[in-house]
Design a protein around this motif. Structure first.
Motif, PDB file in Angstrom:
ATOM      1  N   TRP A   1      58.590  39.956  53.356  1.00  0.00           N
ATOM      2  CA  TRP A   1      59.274  39.083  53.361  1.00  0.00           C
ATOM      3  C   TRP A   1      59.128  38.077  52.259  1.00  0.00           C
ATOM      4  CZ3 TRP A   1      59.286  33.506  54.192  1.00  0.00           C
ATOM      5  CH2 TRP A   1      60.340  32.938  53.738  1.00  0.00           C
ATOM      6  N   LEU A   2      57.499  37.718  52.298  1.00  0.00           N
ATOM      7  CA  LEU A   2      57.185  36.911  51.233  1.00  0.00           C
ATOM      8  C   LEU A   2      56.991  37.456  49.778  1.00  0.00           C
ATOM      9  CD1 LEU A   2      53.892  35.523  53.239  1.00  0.00           C
ATOM     10  CD2 LEU A   2      55.834  34.107  52.436  1.00  0.00           C
ATOM     11  N   LYS A   3      56.586  38.861  49.897  1.00  0.00           N
ATOM     12  CA  LYS A   3      56.718  39.373  48.673  1.00  0.00           C
ATOM     13  C   LYS A   3      58.141  39.600  48.085  1.00  0.00           C
ATOM     14  CE  LYS A   3      52.454  42.045  49.245  1.00  0.00           C
ATOM     15  NZ  LYS A   3      51.967  43.726  49.369  1.00  0.00           N
ATOM     16  N   HIS A   4      59.110  39.873  48.881  1.00  0.00           N
ATOM     17  CA  HIS A   4      60.635  40.077  48.277  1.00  0.00           C
ATOM     18  C   HIS A   4      60.915  38.636  47.930  1.00  0.00           C
ATOM     19  CE1 HIS A   4      64.906  41.156  48.557  1.00  0.00           C
ATOM     20  NE2 HIS A   4      65.043  39.717  49.005  1.00  0.00           N
ATOM     21  N   HIS A   5      60.435  37.561  48.045  1.00  0.00           N
ATOM     22  CA  HIS A   5      60.783  36.484  47.572  1.00  0.00           C
ATOM     23  C   HIS A   5      59.815  35.710  46.326  1.00  0.00           C
ATOM     24  CE1 HIS A   5      64.034  35.462  50.161  1.00  0.00           C
ATOM     25  NE2 HIS A   5      63.628  35.803  51.153  1.00  0.00           N
ATOM     26  N   HIS A   6      58.776  36.776  46.249  1.00  0.00           N
ATOM     27  CA  HIS A   6      57.893  36.413  45.159  1.00  0.00           C
ATOM     28  C   HIS A   6      58.425  36.935  43.706  1.00  0.00           C
ATOM     29  CE1 HIS A   6      54.024  35.479  43.263  1.00  0.00           C
ATOM     30  NE2 HIS A   6      53.917  36.452  42.803  1.00  0.00           N
ATOM     31  N   PRO A   7      58.254  36.214  42.653  1.00  0.00           N
ATOM     32  CA  PRO A   7      57.707  34.758  42.753  1.00  0.00           C
ATOM     33  C   PRO A   7      58.725  33.744  42.455  1.00  0.00           C
ATOM     34  CG  PRO A   7      58.211  35.735  40.128  1.00  0.00           C
ATOM     35  CD  PRO A   7      58.405  36.604  41.428  1.00  0.00           C
ATOM     36  N   LYS A   8      58.075  32.566  42.959  1.00  0.00           N
ATOM     37  CA  LYS A   8      59.099  31.382  43.151  1.00  0.00           C
ATOM     38  C   LYS A   8      58.071  30.470  42.399  1.00  0.00           C
ATOM     39  CE  LYS A   8      62.502  32.271  46.663  1.00  0.00           C
ATOM     40  NZ  LYS A   8      63.469  32.680  45.568  1.00  0.00           N
ATOM     41  N   THR A   9      58.763  29.138  41.952  1.00  0.00           N
ATOM     42  CA  THR A   9      57.941  27.779  42.002  1.00  0.00           C
ATOM     43  C   THR A   9      57.539  27.330  43.266  1.00  0.00           C
ATOM     44  OG1 THR A   9      60.065  26.442  41.833  1.00  0.00           O
ATOM     45  CG2 THR A   9      59.212  27.733  39.778  1.00  0.00           C
ATOM     46  N   LYS A  10      56.820  26.396  43.274  1.00  0.00           N
ATOM     47  CA  LYS A  10      56.173  25.593  44.423  1.00  0.00           C
ATOM     48  C   LYS A  10      57.615  25.090  45.135  1.00  0.00           C
ATOM     49  CE  LYS A  10      54.194  21.361  46.163  1.00  0.00           C
ATOM     50  NZ  LYS A  10      53.600  20.139  45.833  1.00  0.00           N
ATOM     51  N   GLU A  11      58.418  24.456  44.322  1.00  0.00           N
ATOM     52  CA  GLU A  11      59.837  23.760  44.874  1.00  0.00           C
ATOM     53  C   GLU A  11      60.527  24.897  45.395  1.00  0.00           C
ATOM     54  OE1 GLU A  11      58.275  23.398  41.635  1.00  0.00           O
ATOM     55  OE2 GLU A  11      57.531  21.450  42.182  1.00  0.00           O
ATOM     56  N   GLU A  12      60.664  25.955  44.756  1.00  0.00           N
ATOM     57  CA  GLU A  12      61.491  27.146  45.435  1.00  0.00           C
ATOM     58  C   GLU A  12      61.253  27.502  46.840  1.00  0.00           C
ATOM     59  OE1 GLU A  12      63.410  28.897  41.308  1.00  0.00           O
ATOM     60  OE2 GLU A  12      61.406  29.469  42.028  1.00  0.00           O
ATOM     61  N   TRP A  13      59.901  27.803  46.773  1.00  0.00           N
ATOM     62  CA  TRP A  13      59.401  27.932  48.174  1.00  0.00           C
ATOM     63  C   TRP A  13      59.465  27.137  49.272  1.00  0.00           C
ATOM     64  CZ3 TRP A  13      57.833  32.872  49.562  1.00  0.00           C
ATOM     65  CH2 TRP A  13      57.364  33.528  48.486  1.00  0.00           C
ATOM     66  N   VAL A  14      59.381  25.630  48.573  1.00  0.00           N
ATOM     67  CA  VAL A  14      59.535  24.884  49.787  1.00  0.00           C
ATOM     68  C   VAL A  14      60.963  24.686  50.301  1.00  0.00           C
ATOM     69  CG1 VAL A  14      59.527  22.112  50.148  1.00  0.00           C
ATOM     70  CG2 VAL A  14      57.569  23.234  48.937  1.00  0.00           C
ATOM     71  N   LYS A  15      61.791  24.872  49.402  1.00  0.00           N
ATOM     72  CA  LYS A  15      63.173  25.104  49.941  1.00  0.00           C
ATOM     73  C   LYS A  15      63.406  26.241  50.700  1.00  0.00           C
ATOM     74  CE  LYS A  15      68.061  24.878  48.096  1.00  0.00           C
ATOM     75  NZ  LYS A  15      68.647  24.847  46.740  1.00  0.00           N
TER      76      LYS A  15
END
Length: 183
Positions: A120-134
């Motif tokens: 799940w984490l890899k599926h959403h990578h890469p993201k900015t810190k702000e995108e990850w927080v959201k």
């Protein structure tokens, strides 16, 4: 001052405690879902406290939360919540305890959809810190900006765990943290 620089100013047991985490865990990718969950639990519990307090309690957290076994924690009952609230070895904060249990349930769902929490984490990578927080706020409890940032840096999804001048920086690179894919 970076965490890397701070450790060199510590002495005795404090230095040994932080140096072990810094040199062997911080920034290194984690591929085991239970260990990823454990790191999330630890980061959530650090909120408002020092990281040193959490490091000192790590073994107690492991024991209290069934060695961070996601399926076991997801099945915790009200009796387990009450047991955790009485456990002096951990942080006895109802919101943090509830977050650990509810987040375990979320991870079980993510595992069924993606195969693993890591996937799940890899599926959403890469993201900015702000995108990850959201994204984290959408799925998990008690995951503010600093918690998400530290969780992702400490597990190799965001850059910044070590200063480039730190000897551990090169060691972490050998383990291929995912943030390297962005450069």
């Amino acid at each position: 001052m970076s965490y890397c620089d701070t450790i060199e100013q510590l002495t005795g047991e404090r230095k040994a405690l932080h140096k072990n985490y810094h040199d062997n865990h911080y920034g290194f990718p984690i591929h085991d879902d239970n260990e990823l969950f454990g790191r999330l639990v630890m980061e959530i519990n650090q909120a408002g406290l020092s990281w040193e307090t959490i490091l000192k309690k790590e073994e107690a957290f492991r024991a209290a939360y069934s060695q961070f076994d996601i399926n076991t924690v997801a099945a915790y009952t009200e009796d387990d919540r009450a047991r955790l609230m009485q456990d002096a070895g951990i942080i006895r904060n109802r919101l943090k305890i509830n977050a650990a249990i509810e987040n375990a349930k979320v991870i079980v769902t993510l595992q069924s959809e993606y195969g693993s929490f890591e996937a799940w984490l890899k599926h959403h990578h890469p993201k900015t810190k702000e995108e990850w927080v959201k994204l984290f706020k959408k799925h998990f409890r008690f995951t503010g900006g600093e918690i998400v940032n530290e969780f992702l840096m400490s597990t190799g999804y965001l850059k910044g765990a070590h200063a480039e001048t730190c000897p551990m920086y090169e060691v972490v690179l050998q383990h291929k943290p995912l943030w390297m894919d962005e450069e």
